[in-house]
Structures are given as structure tokens and as C-alpha cells.
Motif scaffolding. Sequence first.
Motif, PDB file in Angstrom:
ATOM      1  N   HIS A 130       0.834  -1.205   0.000  1.00  0.00           N
ATOM      2  CA  HIS A 130       0.000   0.000   0.000  1.00  0.00           C
ATOM      3  C   HIS A 130       0.867   1.253   0.000  1.00  0.00           C
ATOM      4  O   HIS A 130       0.611   2.214  -0.739  1.00  0.00           O
ATOM      5  N   LEU A 131       1.925   1.257   0.846  1.00  0.00           N
ATOM      6  CA  LEU A 131       2.827   2.410   0.872  1.00  0.00           C
ATOM      7  C   LEU A 131       3.513   2.594  -0.475  1.00  0.00           C
ATOM      8  O   LEU A 131       3.654   3.726  -0.961  1.00  0.00           O
ATOM      9  N   LEU A 132       3.939   1.505  -1.089  1.00  0.00           N
ATOM     10  CA  LEU A 132       4.602   1.584  -2.386  1.00  0.00           C
ATOM     11  C   LEU A 132       3.688   2.240  -3.418  1.00  0.00           C
ATOM     12  O   LEU A 132       4.104   3.141  -4.163  1.00  0.00           O
ATOM     13  N   GLU A 133       2.437   1.830  -3.420  1.00  0.00           N
ATOM     14  CA  GLU A 133       1.458   2.387  -4.359  1.00  0.00           C
ATOM     15  C   GLU A 133       1.230   3.870  -4.111  1.00  0.00           C
ATOM     16  O   GLU A 133       1.229   4.679  -5.051  1.00  0.00           O
ATOM     17  N   LEU A 134       1.072   4.247  -2.853  1.00  0.00           N
ATOM     18  CA  LEU A 134       0.818   5.648  -2.520  1.00  0.00           C
ATOM     19  C   LEU A 134       2.041   6.523  -2.814  1.00  0.00           C
ATOM     20  O   LEU A 134       1.911   7.651  -3.296  1.00  0.00           O
ATOM     21  N   HIS A 135       3.224   6.001  -2.522  1.00  0.00           N
ATOM     22  CA  HIS A 135       4.426   6.802  -2.732  1.00  0.00           C
ATOM     23  C   HIS A 135       4.673   7.053  -4.211  1.00  0.00           C
ATOM     24  O   HIS A 135       5.134   8.133  -4.594  1.00  0.00           O
ATOM     25  N   ARG A 136       4.386   6.074  -5.025  1.00  0.00           N
ATOM     26  CA  ARG A 136       4.591   6.257  -6.457  1.00  0.00           C
ATOM     27  C   ARG A 136       3.597   7.254  -7.039  1.00  0.00           C
ATOM     28  O   ARG A 136       3.915   7.986  -7.979  1.00  0.00           O
ATOM     29  N   ALA A 137       2.398   7.323  -6.464  1.00  0.00           N
ATOM     30  CA  ALA A 137       1.395   8.297  -6.922  1.00  0.00           C
ATOM     31  C   ALA A 137       1.662   9.676  -6.325  1.00  0.00           C
ATOM     32  O   ALA A 137       1.468  10.706  -6.978  1.00  0.00           O
ATOM     33  N   ILE A 150       3.838   7.646   9.756  1.00  0.00           N
ATOM     34  CA  ILE A 150       5.205   7.126   9.727  1.00  0.00           C
ATOM     35  C   ILE A 150       6.164   8.084  10.425  1.00  0.00           C
ATOM     36  O   ILE A 150       7.021   7.668  11.217  1.00  0.00           O
ATOM     37  N   ARG A 151       6.023   9.360  10.185  1.00  0.00           N
ATOM     38  CA  ARG A 151       6.914  10.360  10.790  1.00  0.00           C
ATOM     39  C   ARG A 151       6.809  10.362  12.310  1.00  0.00           C
ATOM     40  O   ARG A 151       7.794  10.605  13.005  1.00  0.00           O
ATOM     41  N   CYS A 152       5.618  10.096  12.842  1.00  0.00           N
ATOM     42  CA  CYS A 152       5.398  10.192  14.284  1.00  0.00           C
ATOM     43  C   CYS A 152       5.781   8.925  15.044  1.00  0.00           C
ATOM     44  O   CYS A 152       5.771   8.918  16.273  1.00  0.00           O
ATOM     45  N   VAL A 155       8.447   3.165  16.524  1.00  0.00           N
ATOM     46  CA  VAL A 155       8.762   1.870  15.911  1.00  0.00           C
ATOM     47  C   VAL A 155       7.896   1.719  14.667  1.00  0.00           C
ATOM     48  O   VAL A 155       6.697   2.011  14.694  1.00  0.00           O
ATOM     49  N   LEU A 156       8.497   1.269  13.565  1.00  0.00           N
ATOM     50  CA  LEU A 156       7.774   1.024  12.315  1.00  0.00           C
ATOM     51  C   LEU A 156       7.824  -0.464  11.991  1.00  0.00           C
ATOM     52  O   LEU A 156       8.900  -1.049  11.910  1.00  0.00           O
ATOM     53  N   ILE A 157       6.657  -1.071  11.834  1.00  0.00           N
ATOM     54  CA  ILE A 157       6.591  -2.468  11.418  1.00  0.00           C
ATOM     55  C   ILE A 157       6.222  -2.486   9.938  1.00  0.00           C
ATOM     56  O   ILE A 157       5.107  -2.101   9.562  1.00  0.00           O
ATOM     57  N   LEU A 158       7.165  -2.883   9.105  1.00  0.00           N
ATOM     58  CA  LEU A 158       6.913  -2.978   7.672  1.00  0.00           C
ATOM     59  C   LEU A 158       6.299  -4.349   7.414  1.00  0.00           C
ATOM     60  O   LEU A 158       7.004  -5.351   7.290  1.00  0.00           O
ATOM     61  N   ASN A 159       4.986  -4.387   7.358  1.00  0.00           N
ATOM     62  CA  ASN A 159       4.246  -5.642   7.297  1.00  0.00           C
ATOM     63  C   ASN A 159       3.959  -6.058   5.848  1.00  0.00           C
ATOM     64  O   ASN A 159       4.022  -5.247   4.925  1.00  0.00           O
ATOM     65  N   VAL A 172      10.724   0.651  -0.458  1.00  0.00           N
ATOM     66  CA  VAL A 172       9.878   1.055   0.666  1.00  0.00           C
ATOM     67  C   VAL A 172      10.730   1.387   1.886  1.00  0.00           C
ATOM     68  O   VAL A 172      10.467   2.368   2.590  1.00  0.00           O
ATOM     69  N   LEU A 173      11.756   0.597   2.139  1.00  0.00           N
ATOM     70  CA  LEU A 173      12.648   0.880   3.270  1.00  0.00           C
ATOM     71  C   LEU A 173      13.318   2.240   3.121  1.00  0.00           C
ATOM     72  O   LEU A 173      13.487   2.977   4.097  1.00  0.00           O
ATOM     73  N   THR A 174      13.689   2.587   1.897  1.00  0.00           N
ATOM     74  CA  THR A 174      14.285   3.905   1.640  1.00  0.00           C
ATOM     75  C   THR A 174      13.308   5.012   1.965  1.00  0.00           C
ATOM     76  O   THR A 174      13.678   6.041   2.557  1.00  0.00           O
ATOM     77  N   VAL A 175      12.042   4.823   1.596  1.00  0.00           N
ATOM     78  CA  VAL A 175      11.003   5.814   1.901  1.00  0.00           C
ATOM     79  C   VAL A 175      10.843   5.966   3.413  1.00  0.00           C
ATOM     80  O   VAL A 175      10.781   7.086   3.940  1.00  0.00           O
ATOM     81  N   LEU A 176      10.793   4.844   4.137  1.00  0.00           N
ATOM     82  CA  LEU A 176      10.622   4.894   5.590  1.00  0.00           C
ATOM     83  C   LEU A 176      11.774   5.629   6.246  1.00  0.00           C
ATOM     84  O   LEU A 176      11.568   6.467   7.139  1.00  0.00           O
TER      85      LEU A 176
END
Length: 345
Positions: A130-137, A150-152, A155-159, A172-176
Amino acid sequence: MEQAIPVYILSGFLGSGKTTLLQRLLEHWKGQGLRPAVVMNELGEVNLDGLLVEQSVPMAELLGGCICCSIRGDLSTELATLIKKESPDVVVIEATGAANPLEIVDGVTETSLYLKVELKSLITVVDAGHLLELHRAQQGATYRLMQEQIRCASVLILNKIDRVTEEEKEEVLTVLRKWNAYAAVMPAVRCELESEELLSQAGGIRLEAEDLTDDAEGDDTLHEGETESDRTSPGATHALHDHVMAYTHYFKNTVNSEEFEQFVKDLPRDVYRAKGIVEFNDTSSRYLFQYAYREADYMKITPQGDVPNVAVFIGEHFSSGELRDKLLRLEKRLLARPNAVRRSL
């Protein structure tokens, strides 16, 4: 001495895996003999996710709105009621996917003004695809809200990494890391993580413990660089979690009013809001203070019941250690280490 009850916030979009993570954490705590409780927020009028939580787990429901907007004022009340009624060992708040995490932090810290609660961590679950799709758009309100979640996070769980390729996972990891350089990132499938490892990382929202043990000589003065937990938890790595979204400080001593007002004026710009109850040693009253948009207000109050002197700071990855040291100096509780003095002679 009464200890603070730890509170965890679970954030993330609908379908990211928050409820799955919640179930895993509840089982972990129950396996340790602890009594967990849950605050569940749903936009609809029916708590469907709550049906997946065992009935033996105490739960408060906030339905028909989002914690951070129409029913945000209810969060502090519901949390306080749940704690007073059920006496849990730990509380988890699962927020609706439409919630802005910083507003939830604001609501939770309101409770710490009159109850001993420790806002421990904000865990955001991210659906990799979902993040990949949103980031590309890179457009739309959903994209902007996911950025905030994500900014707040501490801990981030990349599920759901099993649903993307290795190249997409790295993207996606680069975006995070770009959006949040401070949070620990934990890749997962169906939120299958070691709970102990997750909770060991979940220290990004920190509260200074008060009187966890009685010092042998009754001296609660700390030395430069020392935390109260250092006296009870040797080897603890608090420095790893210095950049936080919220910091709660319980005062043991009164402070000078002019020095405190100057401290508030000098707060870093990364601190957006502050509030609390403080007692000055040069006046005969206690004051409620509020800080927002670089402006501070003070109001004389007479609290009913046993209300602690406390200050709560909310912002974006500010240094809790710097604020803590300044506050300890105001309380005359921070001294240079004796061995450091000797080396300078």
C-alpha cells in the motif's frame, strides 16, 4: 510508591495488520502474568475489531468518530475510567486508520496530568504494498496521512513484505528512512515478530520514572548523564531512544517561576505543545500552564485530590534528554559527577 502504567499506541491504515499485532501483544503480556487492557477506536458505530479480542481483556470503546477529531476529548476520560475501574498493568490504544497520531499523543498525555500513566511508544504498522502504491502516486489525503503516521512513530513495522519483491522492499525501506530517520524498522509477515524484541525497541516515547526504588541514603540527586533508571536497570540504553514525540516529567521539587518561564520560552521549535501543573518556590500557588505556537499561558489553580506536579511536551523527534537535564537543573537535582570534578583539578 505508585508506578506509572505504560500505554502503547498502535497506528496504521485499515488492513495494515494493527489488530493482528494487538492480539500478539495481548497474548505476550498475558503469558507474563500481566493484566492488559485495550482502548479501541472505530469510525463506525460497531466495534468489529473488538470482537477479535478475548472477552477477558478489559476494553473501552470509542465509536462513531476518530480519536483525533470529533471524539478526541473522550480519549482522556475513557482511558482514565478504564484504568481506575480495571487497574491494568499495561494499556494499548488501537486507533482508527484515519487518525493523526500526534493528536492521539496529545489526548493520551492529557491523562498524565492527573493519573500516573507512561506513554511508552507509538507503533505504526505499514502495509508494504500500500505504501509503495501511494508513494509512487504521491498525491491525495491518504498519502499525506500515511506520511504523518510514519513520521510520528517510534517503531515502524513494515508488514506484508511477502507481497512485494526484494527490489520493492528496498524501495519502501528507503522511503521509511527518509520520512523517519529515528524509528526502528522491523520487517514482518502477518506481524510475526518476537514481542520482547519489539517492546525493547518501543522506547521512543519516554517518561521519567519516579521513585522506582528508594536510594539507600535517601538522596535523589542525579549526576550529569545519569537517569533514575540507571540505578535500577544497569546497562539500559536510554540514549538510543532520545529523540521522541512526547516526554512526561514528574517534578519532585518546586522550581523558580522566572527560571521556568524562561525555560518554556526557550523550548526548541520541534516542541509544538506543552502543558502541565507546576509549583513555584517563590509563590504560594500551583499553576496550570499551556504552551502552543510559541506562546505560553499560566493560570493559578487549586487541584482537587492528589494531583502531581507534571509537565508534558509534545513535538516531533526532539531530544528528551536535553529537556530532562534542564528540568532537573531547575529542580536543583542535577549535579556534575564527582569523578569528573576530580579530573578537572
